[in-house]
Design a protein around this motif. Structure first.
Motif, PDB file in Angstrom:
ATOM      1  N   PRO A 146       0.794  -1.238   0.000  1.00  0.00           N
ATOM      2  CA  PRO A 146       0.000   0.000   0.000  1.00  0.00           C
ATOM      3  C   PRO A 146       0.825   1.285   0.000  1.00  0.00           C
ATOM      4  CG  PRO A 146      -0.739  -1.538   1.711  1.00  0.00           C
ATOM      5  CD  PRO A 146       0.584  -2.028   1.216  1.00  0.00           C
ATOM      6  N   VAL A 147       2.147   1.181   0.227  1.00  0.00           N
ATOM      7  CA  VAL A 147       2.988   2.384   0.313  1.00  0.00           C
ATOM      8  C   VAL A 147       3.318   2.872  -1.096  1.00  0.00           C
ATOM      9  CG1 VAL A 147       5.180   3.333   1.101  1.00  0.00           C
ATOM     10  CG2 VAL A 147       3.933   1.703   2.536  1.00  0.00           C
ATOM     11  N   THR A 148       2.851   4.076  -1.440  1.00  0.00           N
ATOM     12  CA  THR A 148       3.112   4.646  -2.766  1.00  0.00           C
ATOM     13  C   THR A 148       4.349   5.534  -2.778  1.00  0.00           C
ATOM     14  OG1 THR A 148       1.612   6.481  -2.290  1.00  0.00           O
ATOM     15  CG2 THR A 148       0.684   4.558  -3.410  1.00  0.00           C
ATOM     16  N   SER A 149       4.665   6.162  -1.658  1.00  0.00           N
ATOM     17  CA  SER A 149       5.861   6.995  -1.587  1.00  0.00           C
ATOM     18  C   SER A 149       6.275   7.160  -0.131  1.00  0.00           C
ATOM     19  CB  SER A 149       5.624   8.365  -2.223  1.00  0.00           C
ATOM     20  OG  SER A 149       4.669   9.103  -1.485  1.00  0.00           O
ATOM     21  N   ILE A 150       7.551   7.484   0.066  1.00  0.00           N
ATOM     22  CA  ILE A 150       8.105   7.727   1.399  1.00  0.00           C
ATOM     23  C   ILE A 150       8.825   9.062   1.364  1.00  0.00           C
ATOM     24  CG2 ILE A 150       9.590   6.843   3.235  1.00  0.00           C
ATOM     25  CD1 ILE A 150       9.322   4.062   2.007  1.00  0.00           C
ATOM     26  N   GLU A 151       8.460   9.947   2.274  1.00  0.00           N
ATOM     27  CA  GLU A 151       9.059  11.279   2.335  1.00  0.00           C
ATOM     28  C   GLU A 151       9.908  11.419   3.598  1.00  0.00           C
ATOM     29  OE1 GLU A 151       5.797  13.983   2.162  1.00  0.00           O
ATOM     30  OE2 GLU A 151       5.190  13.370   0.129  1.00  0.00           O
ATOM     31  N   THR A 152      10.943  12.247   3.517  1.00  0.00           N
ATOM     32  CA  THR A 152      11.868  12.433   4.640  1.00  0.00           C
ATOM     33  C   THR A 152      12.011  13.931   4.936  1.00  0.00           C
ATOM     34  OG1 THR A 152      13.720  12.417   3.082  1.00  0.00           O
ATOM     35  CG2 THR A 152      13.125  10.322   4.109  1.00  0.00           C
ATOM     36  N   PRO A 153      10.985  14.552   5.515  1.00  0.00           N
ATOM     37  CA  PRO A 153      11.016  15.995   5.749  1.00  0.00           C
ATOM     38  C   PRO A 153      12.047  16.432   6.773  1.00  0.00           C
ATOM     39  CG  PRO A 153       9.127  15.010   6.828  1.00  0.00           C
ATOM     40  CD  PRO A 153       9.729  13.939   5.976  1.00  0.00           C
ATOM     41  N   GLU A 154      12.410  15.538   7.699  1.00  0.00           N
ATOM     42  CA  GLU A 154      13.399  15.839   8.721  1.00  0.00           C
ATOM     43  C   GLU A 154      14.247  14.588   8.958  1.00  0.00           C
ATOM     44  OE1 GLU A 154      11.646  17.310  12.311  1.00  0.00           O
ATOM     45  OE2 GLU A 154      10.090  18.433  11.234  1.00  0.00           O
ATOM     46  N   PRO A 155      15.437  14.746   9.499  1.00  0.00           N
ATOM     47  CA  PRO A 155      16.295  13.569   9.729  1.00  0.00           C
ATOM     48  C   PRO A 155      15.640  12.493  10.592  1.00  0.00           C
ATOM     49  CG  PRO A 155      17.584  15.559   9.920  1.00  0.00           C
ATOM     50  CD  PRO A 155      16.152  16.001   9.806  1.00  0.00           C
ATOM     51  N   LEU A 156      14.739  12.887  11.508  1.00  0.00           N
ATOM     52  CA  LEU A 156      14.120  11.905  12.396  1.00  0.00           C
ATOM     53  C   LEU A 156      12.616  11.806  12.171  1.00  0.00           C
ATOM     54  CD1 LEU A 156      16.041  12.585  15.736  1.00  0.00           C
ATOM     55  CD2 LEU A 156      16.469  10.788  14.040  1.00  0.00           C
ATOM     56  N   LYS A 157      12.142  12.227  11.017  1.00  0.00           N
ATOM     57  CA  LYS A 157      10.725  12.062  10.670  1.00  0.00           C
ATOM     58  C   LYS A 157      10.617  11.452   9.277  1.00  0.00           C
ATOM     59  CE  LYS A 157       8.384  15.481  13.553  1.00  0.00           C
ATOM     60  NZ  LYS A 157       7.801  14.444  14.419  1.00  0.00           N
ATOM     61  N   VAL A 158       9.793  10.423   9.180  1.00  0.00           N
ATOM     62  CA  VAL A 158       9.566   9.768   7.894  1.00  0.00           C
ATOM     63  C   VAL A 158       8.066   9.643   7.686  1.00  0.00           C
ATOM     64  CG1 VAL A 158       9.826   7.473   8.958  1.00  0.00           C
ATOM     65  CG2 VAL A 158      10.089   7.735   6.489  1.00  0.00           C
ATOM     66  N   VAL A 159       7.624   9.994   6.472  1.00  0.00           N
ATOM     67  CA  VAL A 159       6.195  10.024   6.163  1.00  0.00           C
ATOM     68  C   VAL A 159       5.905   8.989   5.075  1.00  0.00           C
ATOM     69  CG1 VAL A 159       4.251  11.416   5.381  1.00  0.00           C
ATOM     70  CG2 VAL A 159       6.089  12.474   6.738  1.00  0.00           C
ATOM     71  N   PHE A 160       4.963   8.105   5.354  1.00  0.00           N
ATOM     72  CA  PHE A 160       4.534   7.095   4.391  1.00  0.00           C
ATOM     73  C   PHE A 160       3.203   7.533   3.782  1.00  0.00           C
ATOM     74  CE2 PHE A 160       7.222   4.988   7.455  1.00  0.00           C
ATOM     75  CZ  PHE A 160       7.953   4.081   6.720  1.00  0.00           C
ATOM     76  N   LYS A 161       3.151   7.598   2.466  1.00  0.00           N
ATOM     77  CA  LYS A 161       1.902   7.878   1.755  1.00  0.00           C
ATOM     78  C   LYS A 161       1.353   6.558   1.213  1.00  0.00           C
ATOM     79  CE  LYS A 161       2.025  12.345   2.328  1.00  0.00           C
ATOM     80  NZ  LYS A 161       2.119  13.282   1.203  1.00  0.00           N
ATOM     81  N   LEU A 162       0.064   6.328   1.462  1.00  0.00           N
ATOM     82  CA  LEU A 162      -0.559   5.051   1.128  1.00  0.00           C
ATOM     83  C   LEU A 162      -1.596   5.209   0.021  1.00  0.00           C
ATOM     84  CD1 LEU A 162      -1.237   3.617   4.720  1.00  0.00           C
ATOM     85  CD2 LEU A 162       0.901   3.649   3.419  1.00  0.00           C
ATOM     86  N   SER A 163      -1.797   4.144  -0.728  1.00  0.00           N
ATOM     87  CA  SER A 163      -2.828   4.121  -1.763  1.00  0.00           C
ATOM     88  C   SER A 163      -4.201   3.866  -1.165  1.00  0.00           C
ATOM     89  CB  SER A 163      -2.517   3.033  -2.795  1.00  0.00           C
ATOM     90  OG  SER A 163      -2.441   1.756  -2.161  1.00  0.00           O
ATOM     91  N   GLU A 164      -4.230   3.302   0.032  1.00  0.00           N
ATOM     92  CA  GLU A 164      -5.479   3.000   0.723  1.00  0.00           C
ATOM     93  C   GLU A 164      -5.186   2.929   2.216  1.00  0.00           C
ATOM     94  OE1 GLU A 164      -4.854  -1.764  -0.054  1.00  0.00           O
ATOM     95  OE2 GLU A 164      -5.691  -0.444  -1.589  1.00  0.00           O
ATOM     96  N   PRO A 165      -6.157   3.191   3.053  1.00  0.00           N
ATOM     97  CA  PRO A 165      -5.899   3.143   4.503  1.00  0.00           C
ATOM     98  C   PRO A 165      -5.474   1.734   4.948  1.00  0.00           C
ATOM     99  CG  PRO A 165      -7.964   4.262   4.036  1.00  0.00           C
ATOM    100  CD  PRO A 165      -7.536   3.615   2.753  1.00  0.00           C
ATOM    101  N   GLN A 166      -4.392   1.670   5.660  1.00  0.00           N
ATOM    102  CA  GLN A 166      -3.885   0.401   6.178  1.00  0.00           C
ATOM    103  C   GLN A 166      -3.308   0.635   7.573  1.00  0.00           C
ATOM    104  OE1 GLN A 166      -3.600  -2.938   4.789  1.00  0.00           O
ATOM    105  NE2 GLN A 166      -5.246  -2.098   3.545  1.00  0.00           N
ATOM    106  N   PRO A 167      -3.320  -0.387   8.440  1.00  0.00           N
ATOM    107  CA  PRO A 167      -2.729  -0.251   9.786  1.00  0.00           C
ATOM    108  C   PRO A 167      -1.205  -0.319   9.702  1.00  0.00           C
ATOM    109  CG  PRO A 167      -3.546  -2.478   9.479  1.00  0.00           C
ATOM    110  CD  PRO A 167      -3.936  -1.721   8.237  1.00  0.00           C
ATOM    111  N   LEU A 168      -0.568   0.793   9.332  1.00  0.00           N
ATOM    112  CA  LEU A 168       0.857   0.770   9.054  1.00  0.00           C
ATOM    113  C   LEU A 168       1.692   0.514  10.305  1.00  0.00           C
ATOM    114  CD1 LEU A 168       2.378   1.054   6.369  1.00  0.00           C
ATOM    115  CD2 LEU A 168       3.121   3.297   7.155  1.00  0.00           C
TER     116      LEU A 168
END
Length: 520
Positions: A137-159
């Motif tokens: 379900p993970v379409t992209s992963i963003e790294t806005p800060e060295p200790l923050k990672v954001v997962f963008k999903l194609s559908e809601p999932q219990p990540l």
């Protein structure tokens, strides 16, 4: 000397030699050793592709963002932060932000960062092996800060649950992202865990050494070395745990448990597991391509006898695919009972004459599977069916199953425990259509079942009740089609030396010892 005695003598000699080396290391001050007598080997130590018993080793070398903590009598199941300190999910369930733990270092000295997390998961997805499907379900992963990672999903999932998986969720160092499978299986590692791999001898042992400066808490009296000894002979494993050559083992014959319980130097730990024992029918080979023939074989299986003789009554009747304790378990599943007359009638309807010969493969290290095979064989003989039992090393059995289905086994017997705690893991891996066999080793394919599994997965993060209903519908169709014989749900039975402190079984991670939590 017969083969069994030869192997036992050879193994003892190897253990003695290894023990001498480890005792010398202890004398030189490297600390205490925790030795595990493991009934199966570790075919793949690549954290991106490992999807077998190797998880027992990797769980001590690598870490994920989170860990699943099972329910107890006084507390519900929960997801506990590990490399992450916490996470947030957007209102629509399509974005998850994980905050990473500061100060964590990989074994090569580099820091844990959001880029390392992104690189690890993208490597796992790119290779596409093992349990990489969990990140689908993970379409992209963003790294806005060295200790923050954001997962963008194609559908809601219990990540958070996905990130606690026992396979494919390991985070590894950026320096290893361009390494191939052979590099990892040469005994190299790139984890953040409390131990690093110091020696790997495929088919024999893996030895880990404690990492200095590990970020997590280390108990007083903690072990400095972890030795995974591959001991397929249950008698030898029994002797090792009683003599103190091993500190922990499992898969010993159930009839030995009473004697082990009476030994004051040992603790026998019995807990519910998330493991189901089943036999997958090869639906690509006649006459197992006929539903009624498969139903007949399941009616001939001696469920109660196997539980009594094979587990000394510790096991419970399987209710299909998903074991008790995991959401999506179908307590009212219409599973067959032993009925030889009904089996005979179904065989007659399909024109099956006496003389049918079938082959059942199972792991040499699994005494319970051998008992199940012998008792089933006896029942089938009364129907004029000869069941040939073929014990094999797990890797050889798995490779046979993944080869040409028309030349493979008739019945593939194995255990399954979850990659992460969801019915999707059982259903997708074992019964969803596959172009190339991996774990659907009965080669079952049903478009309606596929659709229900896929739709339920999409709803898991937003409508758990509807997802559960669809998972149960899929299971009932699998039972109706007799895609497998569901033999039993077995308890976890682990034997550990009584002077070891801190041990707690976690059924979400099958037969995994988190050795950093232990001490002597």
């Amino acid at each position: 000397m017969n083969r069994r005695n030869f192997l036992k003598t050879t193994a003892l000699a190897a253990l003695a030699a290894a023990g001498t080396r480890w005792n010398l290391a202890m004398a030189q001050g490297t600390g205490s050793i925790f030795t595990l007598a493991c009934p199966t080997s570790f075919p793949d130590l690549d954290p991106a592709t490992s999807f077998s018993n190797d998880g027992a080793v990797l769980a001590n070398v690598y870490e994920g963002l989170a860990r699943y903590i099972p329910a107890t009598d006084t507390a519900e199941a929960k997801i506990e932060p590990l490399l992450a300190t916490g996470w947030e999910v957007s209102e629509d369930g399509l974005a998850w932000t994980f905050t990473l733990r500061d100060g964590v270092k990989f074994h090569d000295g580099s820091p844990l960062t959001s880029e390392a997390v992104k690189g690890s998961i993208e490597r796992t997805k790119k290779i596409g092996g093992g349990a990489s499907f969990i990140w689908g379900p993970v379409t992209s992963i963003e790294t806005p800060e060295p200790l923050k990672v954001v997962f963008k999903l194609s559908e809601p999932q219990p990540l958070d649950l996905i990130a606690s998986a026992g396979f494919a969720a390991w985070i590894h160092a950026p320096s290893a992202l361009d390494k191939d499978n052979a590099w990892f299986n040469a005994g190299n590692d790139a984890g953040t865990g409390p131990f690093r791999i110091s020696r790997y001898e495929p088919g024999q042992r893996a030895v880990l050494e404690r990492v200095e400066g590990y970020w997590g808490e280390v108990p007083e009296g903690a072990f400095q070395t972890v030795a995974f000894e591959i001991v397929e002979d249950a008698t030898l494993a029994h002797n090792m745990i009683e003599s103190g050559q091993a500190d922990w083992t499992y898969s010993l014959p159930y009839e030995n448990l009473e004697a082990l319980k009476s030994n004051p130097d040992l603790n026998v730990v019995v807990n519910p597991s998330f493991e189901t024992l089943f036999g997958l029918y090869n639906v690509k080979r006649a006459p197992l391509d006929k539903v009624k023939v498969r139903q007949a074989l399941s009616l001939a299986f001696p469920y109660d006898d196997v539980i009594a003789a094979g587990t000394s009554g510790f096991g419970t009747r399987a209710k299909g695919v998903v074991p008790a304790g995991i959401w999506g378990h179908d307590a009212e599943a219409p599973v067959p009972k032993t009925d030889l007359e009904a089996a005979k009638a179904l065989l007659a309807e399909e024109g099956i004459e006496p003389g049918l010969e079938l082959t059942m493969t199972y792991s040499t290290s699994q005494a319970l599977e051998a008992v199940a095979g012998e008792l089933w064989k006896a029942n089938l003989e009364t129907l004029g069916i000869t069941l040939t039992l073929q014990p094999m090393a797990w890797e050889a059995q798995w490779q046979l199953g993944k080869s040409n289905p028309e030349a493979a086994q008739d019945i593939f017997v194995m255990f399954w425990w979850p990659t992460f705690v969801t019915p999707y893991d059982f259903l997708f891996n074992l019964f969803h259509s596959e172009e190339k066999p991996n774990f659907n080793l009965g080669y079952y394919s049903n478009a309606d079942v596929d659709a229900k599994i896929d739709e339920a997965a999409k709803l898991s993060g937003t409508d758990r009740a509807r997802a559960e209903a669809l998972f149960i519908e899929a299971q009932r169709k699998i039972i109706e089609d007799a895609a497998a014989v569901f033999m039993l749900d077995q308890p976890n039975v682990h034997v550990i030396r009584a002077d070891v402190k801190g041990y707690a079984d976690n059924p979400a991670y099958g037969h995994v010892n988190f050795v950093n939590e232990l001490s002597r």
